[in-house]
Design a protein around this motif. Structure first.
Motif, mmCIF file in Angstrom:
data_model
loop_
_atom_site.group_PDB
_atom_site.id
_atom_site.type_symbol
_atom_site.label_atom_id
_atom_site.label_comp_id
_atom_site.label_asym_id
_atom_site.label_seq_id
_atom_site.Cartn_x
_atom_site.Cartn_y
_atom_site.Cartn_z
ATOM 1 N N ALA A 121 -20.139 -17.935 5.223
ATOM 2 C CA ALA A 121 -20.225 -16.499 6.095
ATOM 3 C C ALA A 121 -18.521 -16.403 6.623
ATOM 4 O O ALA A 121 -17.904 -17.570 6.951
ATOM 5 C CB ALA A 121 -21.143 -16.472 7.040
ATOM 6 N N PRO A 122 -18.038 -15.380 6.812
ATOM 7 C CA PRO A 122 -16.720 -14.946 7.283
ATOM 8 C C PRO A 122 -16.393 -15.098 8.700
ATOM 9 O O PRO A 122 -17.380 -14.578 9.545
ATOM 10 C CB PRO A 122 -16.426 -13.821 6.571
ATOM 11 N N VAL A 123 -15.441 -15.642 9.146
ATOM 12 C CA VAL A 123 -15.110 -15.550 10.614
ATOM 13 C C VAL A 123 -13.899 -14.741 10.683
ATOM 14 O O VAL A 123 -12.902 -15.213 10.055
ATOM 15 C CB VAL A 123 -15.184 -17.079 11.438
ATOM 16 N N TRP A 124 -14.019 -13.740 11.751
ATOM 17 C CA TRP A 124 -12.459 -13.149 12.046
ATOM 18 C C TRP A 124 -12.507 -13.094 13.468
ATOM 19 O O TRP A 124 -13.309 -13.165 14.275
ATOM 20 C CB TRP A 124 -12.876 -11.719 11.635
ATOM 21 N N ILE A 125 -11.411 -13.475 13.965
ATOM 22 C CA ILE A 125 -11.106 -13.571 15.297
ATOM 23 C C ILE A 125 -10.847 -12.304 16.208
ATOM 24 O O ILE A 125 -9.765 -11.699 15.812
ATOM 25 C CB ILE A 125 -9.844 -14.699 15.609
ATOM 26 N N ASN A 126 -11.420 -11.929 17.181
ATOM 27 C CA ASN A 126 -11.565 -10.677 17.481
ATOM 28 C C ASN A 126 -10.380 -10.506 18.605
ATOM 29 O O ASN A 126 -9.810 -9.419 18.817
ATOM 30 C CB ASN A 126 -12.946 -10.117 18.182
ATOM 31 N N GLN A 127 -10.047 -11.732 19.140
ATOM 32 C CA GLN A 127 -9.173 -11.624 20.235
ATOM 33 C C GLN A 127 -8.340 -12.849 20.007
ATOM 34 O O GLN A 127 -8.795 -14.092 20.293
ATOM 35 C CB GLN A 127 -9.361 -11.445 21.856
ATOM 36 N N VAL A 128 -6.963 -13.173 19.905
ATOM 37 C CA VAL A 128 -6.218 -14.037 19.991
ATOM 38 C C VAL A 128 -5.074 -13.954 20.650
ATOM 39 O O VAL A 128 -4.467 -12.601 20.494
ATOM 40 C CB VAL A 128 -5.783 -14.610 18.340
ATOM 41 N N GLY A 129 -4.622 -14.726 21.744
ATOM 42 C CA GLY A 129 -3.331 -14.159 22.474
ATOM 43 C C GLY A 129 -3.246 -15.250 23.462
ATOM 44 O O GLY A 129 -4.031 -16.119 23.634
ATOM 45 N N ILE A 130 -1.944 -15.099 24.194
ATOM 46 C CA ILE A 130 -1.671 -16.062 25.063
ATOM 47 C C ILE A 130 -0.639 -15.378 26.221
ATOM 48 O O ILE A 130 -0.138 -14.448 25.668
ATOM 49 C CB ILE A 130 -0.771 -17.348 24.447
ATOM 50 N N PRO A 131 -0.634 -15.716 27.279
ATOM 51 C CA PRO A 131 0.283 -15.167 28.470
ATOM 52 C C PRO A 131 1.603 -15.415 27.948
ATOM 53 O O PRO A 131 1.882 -16.643 27.535
ATOM 54 C CB PRO A 131 -0.063 -15.760 29.718
ATOM 55 N N SER A 132 2.593 -14.423 27.788
ATOM 56 C CA SER A 132 3.759 -14.610 27.163
ATOM 57 C C SER A 132 4.917 -15.295 28.329
ATOM 58 O O SER A 132 5.882 -15.558 27.757
ATOM 59 C CB SER A 132 4.415 -13.384 26.885
ATOM 60 N N GLY A 133 4.450 -15.520 29.572
ATOM 61 C CA GLY A 133 5.617 -16.189 30.369
ATOM 62 C C GLY A 133 5.595 -17.603 30.235
ATOM 63 O O GLY A 133 6.638 -18.123 30.782
#
Length: 334
Positions: A255-267
């Motif tokens: 079954a497929p996995v899609w990451i709905n939110q990927v991120g990191i504070p940019s500072g």
């Protein structure tokens, strides 16, 4: 308008087969792959337009020009956010405030016209049980029923809208005292409601504990196979530690996995290397993703967001050019 057009064609004697041909193409799931309407594999990559009401007219075209093929769009319903964000109106059609519905219609139309596959999600931090709130969709049958009716309304409304990619039922469930099985059963109770209206568009579900990827296997459902699985991938230490969890799930359940939110504070000084390593791993392994987030309704340049508000001029957006170039660099589809 699509529903009205189809009804008129049928009333005028147009064969049902012709009317059904008007239905727009949809994504589908085959094993661990997401397929486009031509049955070719597609890896969904793009941004979250996650801050309600912040989308600017140029954003859809800019996203598409950078190589994005998808976007994640919210409706926030029954929760506590900044003023003017909650869309709940219990007396309106679909229990959605009419002004908010206009904004959602416009946002979806902008994305659709630029051929961005739309994942529509309905966020409810009350309903999901955020902050150990005891009044949630697991404890309040009346509010769960209203939530079901929200989805019935939205699925009908966008049934013939092109580029509706998936319906993400409820992000980040975290109801106190509810087991992983209880969260899966909640999704299992709503999927058939959506399928009674729309048999084609994939649905998106994820695990308990705020979409914790370590608990992803417990989210697997057997009530429907046209399902995309998801989880949060906010980047901390050991940035690549959750990649094996994703790949193991895909192999185990096909079954497929899609990451709905990927991120990191940019500072942070190591934010960029970590972000590059994660996005590269996603792309190398065919894992779709949506960056959190494109615009953020705050003035702090060190948090999430490619664009942020100018503290000296609340109507002016500032862009982190280096971050825009970084994320865009992983978007082009090959």
């Amino acid at each position: 308008m699509g529903l009205i057009t189809a009804a008129l064609l049928l009333a005028c004697g147009t064969p049902a087969s012709t009317a059904s041909a008007l239905a727009p193409g949809r994504l589908s799931v085959s094993g661990a792959q997401v397929l486009d309407p031509s049955r070719n594999p597609i890896v969904l990559r793009g941004y979250n337009w996650g801050q309600w009401g912040t989308v600017q007219p140029q954003d859809p075209g800019d996203n598409a020009a950078a190589g994005a093929n998808s976007v994640r769009i919210p409706l926030r319903w029954w929760g506590v956010w900044k003023d003017g964000v909650d869309s709940r109106d219990p007396d309106a059609p679909g229990h959605i405030d009419p002004d908010h519905l206009k904004v959602l219609d416009q946002t979806i139309a902008q994305a659709s016209s630029n051929h961005l596959w739309i994942t529509l999600f309905v966020d409810s931090n009350y309903g999901q049980g955020a902050g150990d709130r005891p009044d949630n969709f697991w404890t309040n049958p009346e509010m769960k029923q209203q939530f079901v009716e929200v989805w019935q309304f939205l699925v009908r409304r966008y049934l013939r809208t092109p580029y509706i990619g998936a319906f993400e039922i409820l992000p980040e469930p975290n109801p106190a005292g509810v087991s992983d099985d209880g969260v899966r059963e909640f999704y299992d109770s709503i999927i058939p409601v959506i399928r009674a209206i729309d048999r084609r568009t994939p649905v998106v579900v994820g695990p308990n504990d705020n979409y914790n990827l370590n608990r992803l296997p417990a989210a697997h459902t057997t009530v429907d196979s046209n399902v995309i699985y998801t989880g949060n991938y906010f980047i901390f230490d050991n940035a690549l530690s959750r990649i094996p969890d994703i790949l193991d799930f895909q192999r185990r359940f096909d079954a497929p996995v899609w990451i709905n939110q990927v991120g990191i504070p940019s500072g942070n000084t190591d934010s960029k290397p970590k972000a590059r390593s994660v996005l590269r791993a996603f792309n190398d392994n065919g894992i779709g993703w949506a960056w959190w987030t494109y615009r953020i309704s705050g003035t702090n340049p060190d948090t999430h967001g490619i664009y942020y508000l100018d503290a000296a001029d609340p109507d002016h957006w500032l862009v982190k050019k280096d971050w825009l170039a970084l994320v865009n660099g992983f978007l082009p589809q090959t």
